[in-house]
Design a protein around this motif. Structure first.
Motif, PDB file in Angstrom:
ATOM      1  N   ILE A  63       9.447  20.317  32.838  1.00  0.00           N
ATOM      2  CA  ILE A  63       8.520  19.195  32.840  1.00  0.00           C
ATOM      3  C   ILE A  63       9.257  17.917  32.468  1.00  0.00           C
ATOM      4  CG2 ILE A  63       6.418  18.249  31.797  1.00  0.00           C
ATOM      5  CD1 ILE A  63       5.615  21.167  31.147  1.00  0.00           C
ATOM      6  N   SER A  64       8.993  16.868  33.229  1.00  0.00           N
ATOM      7  CA  SER A  64       9.509  15.539  32.890  1.00  0.00           C
ATOM      8  C   SER A  64       8.382  14.544  33.117  1.00  0.00           C
ATOM      9  CB  SER A  64      10.722  15.192  33.755  1.00  0.00           C
ATOM     10  OG  SER A  64      10.316  14.894  35.069  1.00  0.00           O
ATOM     11  N   ASN A  65       8.623  13.300  32.790  1.00  0.00           N
ATOM     12  CA  ASN A  65       7.606  12.261  33.005  1.00  0.00           C
ATOM     13  C   ASN A  65       7.312  12.054  34.476  1.00  0.00           C
ATOM     14  OD1 ASN A  65       7.367  11.780  30.278  1.00  0.00           O
ATOM     15  ND2 ASN A  65       8.862  10.135  30.278  1.00  0.00           N
ATOM     16  N   SER A  66       8.268  12.413  35.335  1.00  0.00           N
ATOM     17  CA  SER A  66       8.101  12.143  36.759  1.00  0.00           C
ATOM     18  C   SER A  66       7.725  13.378  37.573  1.00  0.00           C
ATOM     19  CB  SER A  66       9.369  11.511  37.329  1.00  0.00           C
ATOM     20  OG  SER A  66      10.477  12.337  37.089  1.00  0.00           O
ATOM     21  N   GLY A  67       7.443  14.521  36.918  1.00  0.00           N
ATOM     22  CA  GLY A  67       7.009  15.694  37.663  1.00  0.00           C
ATOM     23  C   GLY A  67       7.367  17.001  36.999  1.00  0.00           C
ATOM     24  N   VAL A  68       7.209  18.078  37.757  1.00  0.00           N
ATOM     25  CA  VAL A  68       7.565  19.411  37.285  1.00  0.00           C
ATOM     26  C   VAL A  68       8.389  20.119  38.357  1.00  0.00           C
ATOM     27  CG1 VAL A  68       5.508  19.635  35.824  1.00  0.00           C
ATOM     28  CG2 VAL A  68       5.469  20.555  38.121  1.00  0.00           C
ATOM     29  N   ILE A  69       9.221  21.047  37.896  1.00  0.00           N
ATOM     30  CA  ILE A  69      10.040  21.865  38.790  1.00  0.00           C
ATOM     31  C   ILE A  69       9.807  23.319  38.417  1.00  0.00           C
ATOM     32  CG2 ILE A  69      12.390  22.509  39.465  1.00  0.00           C
ATOM     33  CD1 ILE A  69      11.832  19.740  40.386  1.00  0.00           C
ATOM     34  N   SER A  70       9.391  24.132  39.382  1.00  0.00           N
ATOM     35  CA  SER A  70       9.256  25.570  39.175  1.00  0.00           C
ATOM     36  C   SER A  70      10.447  26.261  39.822  1.00  0.00           C
ATOM     37  CB  SER A  70       7.962  26.102  39.802  1.00  0.00           C
ATOM     38  OG  SER A  70       7.974  27.521  39.785  1.00  0.00           O
ATOM     39  N   LEU A  71      11.375  26.723  38.982  1.00  0.00           N
ATOM     40  CA  LEU A  71      12.525  27.465  39.489  1.00  0.00           C
ATOM     41  C   LEU A  71      12.088  28.821  40.030  1.00  0.00           C
ATOM     42  CD1 LEU A  71      15.114  26.646  36.676  1.00  0.00           C
ATOM     43  CD2 LEU A  71      14.840  25.537  38.903  1.00  0.00           C
ATOM     44  N   GLU A  72      11.030  29.358  39.457  1.00  0.00           N
ATOM     45  CA  GLU A  72      10.498  30.658  39.892  1.00  0.00           C
ATOM     46  C   GLU A  72      10.001  30.621  41.337  1.00  0.00           C
ATOM     47  OE1 GLU A  72       9.079  34.618  39.746  1.00  0.00           O
ATOM     48  OE2 GLU A  72      10.331  33.584  38.283  1.00  0.00           O
ATOM     49  N   TYR A  73       9.299  29.575  41.701  1.00  0.00           N
ATOM     50  CA  TYR A  73       8.677  29.492  43.029  1.00  0.00           C
ATOM     51  C   TYR A  73       9.360  28.507  43.970  1.00  0.00           C
ATOM     52  CZ  TYR A  73       5.204  32.352  40.862  1.00  0.00           C
ATOM     53  OH  TYR A  73       4.579  33.380  40.195  1.00  0.00           O
ATOM     54  N   GLY A  74      10.376  27.795  43.484  1.00  0.00           N
ATOM     55  CA  GLY A  74      11.117  26.893  44.350  1.00  0.00           C
ATOM     56  C   GLY A  74      10.313  25.710  44.847  1.00  0.00           C
ATOM     57  N   ILE A  75       9.556  25.101  43.937  1.00  0.00           N
ATOM     58  CA  ILE A  75       8.743  23.942  44.308  1.00  0.00           C
ATOM     59  C   ILE A  75       8.733  22.955  43.152  1.00  0.00           C
ATOM     60  CG2 ILE A  75       6.592  25.055  43.549  1.00  0.00           C
ATOM     61  CD1 ILE A  75       5.166  23.550  45.845  1.00  0.00           C
ATOM     62  N   GLY A  76       8.699  21.676  43.492  1.00  0.00           N
ATOM     63  CA  GLY A  76       8.652  20.657  42.464  1.00  0.00           C
ATOM     64  C   GLY A  76       7.896  19.434  42.937  1.00  0.00           C
ATOM     65  N   THR A  77       7.373  18.691  41.978  1.00  0.00           N
ATOM     66  CA  THR A  77       6.636  17.461  42.263  1.00  0.00           C
ATOM     67  C   THR A  77       7.412  16.273  41.713  1.00  0.00           C
ATOM     68  OG1 THR A  77       5.415  17.539  40.178  1.00  0.00           O
ATOM     69  CG2 THR A  77       4.415  18.643  42.081  1.00  0.00           C
ATOM     70  N   TYR A  78       7.153  15.115  42.288  1.00  0.00           N
ATOM     71  CA  TYR A  78       7.814  13.902  41.806  1.00  0.00           C
ATOM     72  C   TYR A  78       6.890  12.712  42.031  1.00  0.00           C
ATOM     73  CZ  TYR A  78      11.195  10.111  41.366  1.00  0.00           C
ATOM     74  OH  TYR A  78      11.845   8.974  40.981  1.00  0.00           O
ATOM     75  N   LEU A  79       6.785  11.881  40.997  1.00  0.00           N
ATOM     76  CA  LEU A  79       6.027  10.632  41.089  1.00  0.00           C
ATOM     77  C   LEU A  79       6.678   9.626  40.149  1.00  0.00           C
ATOM     78  CD1 LEU A  79       3.562   8.984  42.063  1.00  0.00           C
ATOM     79  CD2 LEU A  79       2.327   9.885  40.101  1.00  0.00           C
ATOM     80  N   GLU A  80       7.262   8.599  40.719  1.00  0.00           N
ATOM     81  CA  GLU A  80       7.905   7.571  39.904  1.00  0.00           C
ATOM     82  C   GLU A  80       6.962   6.411  39.648  1.00  0.00           C
ATOM     83  OE1 GLU A  80      11.652   4.565  40.239  1.00  0.00           O
ATOM     84  OE2 GLU A  80      11.949   6.637  40.850  1.00  0.00           O
TER      85      GLU A  80
END
Length: 103
Positions: A63-80
């Protein structure tokens, strides 16, 4: 390599290892794990809701301020840009894609 609606990252053998889709895409996912997202364009789901869904599926998300990354499922979100409501980009990636970061 950049296209109108997405970009592709390749490994050293020129094999595609990640696709990052931009918000002008129509992106759908079909999987039993992601059944709550079926038939929904991921770029119509509010950023916070999308992150909550991913966090519920994978308690180990990064988890970061700009999104999340799921290493388990290979998907991530990003919003700057905090003025936007939906994801700026969504990345779908191969296992090991983030290894260079020590994840």
């Amino acid at each position: 390599e950049y296209y109108e609606n997405f970009r592709v990252d390749y490994d050293s053998n020129d094999i595609a290892v990640a696709f990052e889709f931009f918000s002008n895409s129509n992106l759908y996912i079909k999987s039993e794990k992601f059944c709550t997202l079926e038939k929904r364009n991921l770029f119509t789901i509010p950023f916070e809701e999308m992150n909550t869904i991913l966090e519920g599926l994978d308690p180990q998300v990064r988890i970061s301020n700009s999104g999340v990354i799921s290493l388990e499922y290979g998907i991530g979100t990003y919003l700057e840009d905090s003025d936007d409501i939906v994801c700026e980009t969504i990345i779908i990636f191969q296992k090991g894609y983030y290894d260079s970061l020590g994840w």
